[in-house]
Design an enzyme around this catalytic site. Structure first.
Site, mmCIF file in Angstrom:
data_model
loop_
_atom_site.group_PDB
_atom_site.id
_atom_site.type_symbol
_atom_site.label_atom_id
_atom_site.label_comp_id
_atom_site.label_asym_id
_atom_site.label_seq_id
_atom_site.Cartn_x
_atom_site.Cartn_y
_atom_site.Cartn_z
ATOM 1 N N ASP A 81 0.751 -1.051 0.065
ATOM 2 C CA ASP A 81 0.057 -0.103 -0.131
ATOM 3 C C ASP A 81 0.822 1.435 0.128
ATOM 4 O O ASP A 81 2.201 1.212 0.143
ATOM 5 C CB ASP A 81 -0.783 0.005 1.364
ATOM 6 C CG ASP A 81 -2.001 0.742 1.218
ATOM 7 O OD1 ASP A 81 -2.367 1.327 0.116
ATOM 8 O OD2 ASP A 81 -2.727 0.967 2.233
ATOM 9 N N HIS A 82 0.390 2.509 -0.163
ATOM 10 C CA HIS A 82 0.934 3.620 -0.319
ATOM 11 C C HIS A 82 2.431 3.672 0.074
ATOM 12 O O HIS A 82 2.991 3.569 1.135
ATOM 13 C CB HIS A 82 0.388 4.603 0.637
ATOM 14 C CG HIS A 82 -1.005 5.023 0.547
ATOM 15 N ND1 HIS A 82 -1.457 5.838 -0.348
ATOM 16 C CD2 HIS A 82 -2.267 4.341 0.893
ATOM 17 C CE1 HIS A 82 -2.986 5.901 -0.386
ATOM 18 N NE2 HIS A 82 -3.157 4.942 0.644
ATOM 19 N N HIS A 178 -8.818 8.418 4.599
ATOM 20 C CA HIS A 178 -8.263 7.360 5.552
ATOM 21 C C HIS A 178 -8.671 7.547 6.751
ATOM 22 O O HIS A 178 -8.635 8.821 7.297
ATOM 23 C CB HIS A 178 -6.771 7.376 5.332
ATOM 24 C CG HIS A 178 -6.107 6.862 3.937
ATOM 25 N ND1 HIS A 178 -5.430 7.709 3.116
ATOM 26 C CD2 HIS A 178 -6.535 5.830 3.132
ATOM 27 C CE1 HIS A 178 -5.039 7.162 2.090
ATOM 28 N NE2 HIS A 178 -5.523 6.033 2.157
ATOM 29 N N GLY A 179 -8.968 6.497 7.325
ATOM 30 C CA GLY A 179 -9.376 6.665 8.851
ATOM 31 C C GLY A 179 -10.812 7.205 9.263
ATOM 32 O O GLY A 179 -11.571 6.782 8.223
ATOM 33 N N HIS A 206 -9.795 4.158 -2.079
ATOM 34 C CA HIS A 206 -9.342 4.383 -0.803
ATOM 35 C C HIS A 206 -10.214 4.855 0.306
ATOM 36 O O HIS A 206 -11.374 5.357 0.154
ATOM 37 C CB HIS A 206 -8.010 5.121 -0.868
ATOM 38 C CG HIS A 206 -6.886 4.587 -1.530
ATOM 39 N ND1 HIS A 206 -5.825 4.227 -0.834
ATOM 40 C CD2 HIS A 206 -6.708 4.074 -2.828
ATOM 41 C CE1 HIS A 206 -4.972 3.496 -1.833
ATOM 42 N NE2 HIS A 206 -5.283 3.464 -2.801
ATOM 43 N N GLY A 207 -9.814 4.793 1.430
ATOM 44 C CA GLY A 207 -10.668 5.258 2.615
ATOM 45 C C GLY A 207 -11.945 4.383 2.725
ATOM 46 O O GLY A 207 -13.084 5.120 2.889
ATOM 47 N N ASN A 228 -10.297 -0.474 -0.813
ATOM 48 C CA ASN A 228 -9.307 -0.701 0.340
ATOM 49 C C ASN A 228 -9.988 -0.429 1.644
ATOM 50 O O ASN A 228 -10.425 0.558 2.066
ATOM 51 C CB ASN A 228 -8.114 0.365 0.253
ATOM 52 C CG ASN A 228 -7.090 0.059 -0.726
ATOM 53 O OD1 ASN A 228 -7.374 -0.761 -1.629
ATOM 54 N ND2 ASN A 228 -6.086 1.036 -0.944
ATOM 55 N N THR A 231 -8.659 0.748 8.501
ATOM 56 C CA THR A 231 -8.997 0.930 9.785
ATOM 57 C C THR A 231 -10.119 0.106 10.454
ATOM 58 O O THR A 231 -9.784 -0.265 11.689
ATOM 59 C CB THR A 231 -9.651 2.591 9.869
ATOM 60 O OG1 THR A 231 -8.730 3.356 9.126
ATOM 61 C CG2 THR A 231 -10.133 3.006 11.152
HETATM 62 P P1 13P Z 1 -9.326 3.033 5.821
HETATM 63 O O1 13P Z 1 -8.365 2.981 6.643
HETATM 64 O O2 13P Z 1 -10.028 4.178 5.825
HETATM 65 O O3 13P Z 1 -10.110 1.836 5.747
HETATM 66 O O4 13P Z 1 -8.729 3.153 4.258
HETATM 67 C C1 13P Z 1 -7.701 2.177 3.855
HETATM 68 C C2 13P Z 1 -6.955 2.508 2.794
HETATM 69 O O5 13P Z 1 -7.456 3.352 1.963
HETATM 70 C C3 13P Z 1 -5.574 2.100 2.602
HETATM 71 O O6 13P Z 1 -4.874 2.601 1.688
#
Ligand code: 13P
Length: 289
Positions: A81-82, A178-179, A206-207, A228, A231
């Site tokens: 990932d990232h 994210h988060g 994402h997120g 993805n 969290t």
């Molecule tokens: P979340 O942590 O919001 O689930 O996002 C995950 C993500 O995009 C990882 O790249």
């Protein structure tokens, strides 16, 4: 069964569902997600953040993934990932992971495109797929990223970057972060449709944690084919450990394997819920009748 990330995600797009990509943090969470995928008959992408890759190590993570998926019937892929760090990209490509997300969203456009092109050349030579992020998705994921928008582009610019770099998947801004969400996000499914009209490149969301079923479904209908989730996995892990340990202290019973079972059960439940919502359950070729 190990399969290319791109092939899995293209299948998903062609058949109107999305492949869940779960960030795992250790062997326990990795096995819990893989077990859930087997139970659901779903393809699954196992992801590691840069922080996890650094703390466990690329070689050990590769061995953990290979061991956990050796007897799987479902399609699985291992993804970084990232990652803005070129030296880690090189190590993961050398270890032949399925794919990497080269996160160049902290660079300006010219540099982001030039460096992504170089990553694509290196990765493709080793049979590794590349997800590209050049405009930043807000929120900090395991120490990578920013809480404010740093770079945003038009869909035409994003499509041009994909054509120039030859990247396999694109992670654009879609209104998510994210988060945990502290208000409802304004989602941008129209950007997915516009991008898909301009380039034949799978779009990654994402997120994912905190979106409603209806929001997931509308983004998948717009053309998102990899989603993805990080969290939610971390929360399931920590919450179940916290509640289990509180009870253990009250009862004065200390049995680590029971703690592991409790954590794995919660993570499995998170994964199963997402296979269901994303429409990926029963879709892995190995389990289709
Ligand atoms: P979340 O942590 O919001 O689930 O996002 C995950 C993500 O995009 C990882 O790249």
């Amino acid at each position: 069964m190990r399969r290319s990330t791109l092939a899995m995600v293209r299948d998903a797009h062609d058949n109107g569902y999305a492949v869940p990509a779960f960030n795992v943090v250790d062997d326990l969470s990795l096995r819990a997600v893989v077990d859930a995928a087997e139970e659901a008959g779903s393809p699954v992408i196992i992801q590691a953040s840069l922080k996890t890759a650094r703390s466990i190590g690329v070689e050990l993570l590769t061995e953990m993934f290979d061991a956990a998926t050796a007897r799987c019937r479902v399609d699985t892929a291992l993804h970084l990932d990232h990652c803005p760090d070129l030296s880690m990209i090189e190590r993961v490509v050398a270890a032949r992971w399925s794919s990497v997300l080269f996160d160049a969203s902290d660079r300006d456009l010219g540099q982001a495109v030039a460096e992504t092109s170089a990553v694509v050349g290196l990765a493709h030579a080793a049979g590794v797929d590349v997800e590209s992020e050049i405009e930043n998705i807000v929120g900090v994921e395991d120490g990578v990223g920013s809480d404010v928008i740093v770079h945003s582009y038009s869909v035409e610019q994003l499509a041009d970057a994909i054509r120039t770099t030859g990247a396999d998947l694109i992670a654009p801004q879609l209104g998510t972060a994210h988060g945990a969400y502290h208000g409802r996000p304004t989602l941008l499914p129209h950007r997915v449709r516009e991008l898909r009209e301009l380039v034949d490149c799978p779009v990654v969301l994402h997120g994912g944690t905190g979106l409603t079923e209806a929001e997931f479904r509308s983004l998948i209908a717009a053309g998102v084919s990899k989603i993805n989730i990080s969290t939610a996995v971390k929360h399931a892990y920590m919450d179940s450990a916290y509640h289990f340990l509180k009870k253990a202290r009250a009862k004065d019973e200390w049995d680590p394997p029971s703690l592991f079972r409790s954590i794995a059960g919660e993570i499995r439940a998170v994964a199963l819920r997402h296979f269901d919502i994303f429409g990926s359950a029963g879709r892995s070729p190995g389990v289709q009748s």
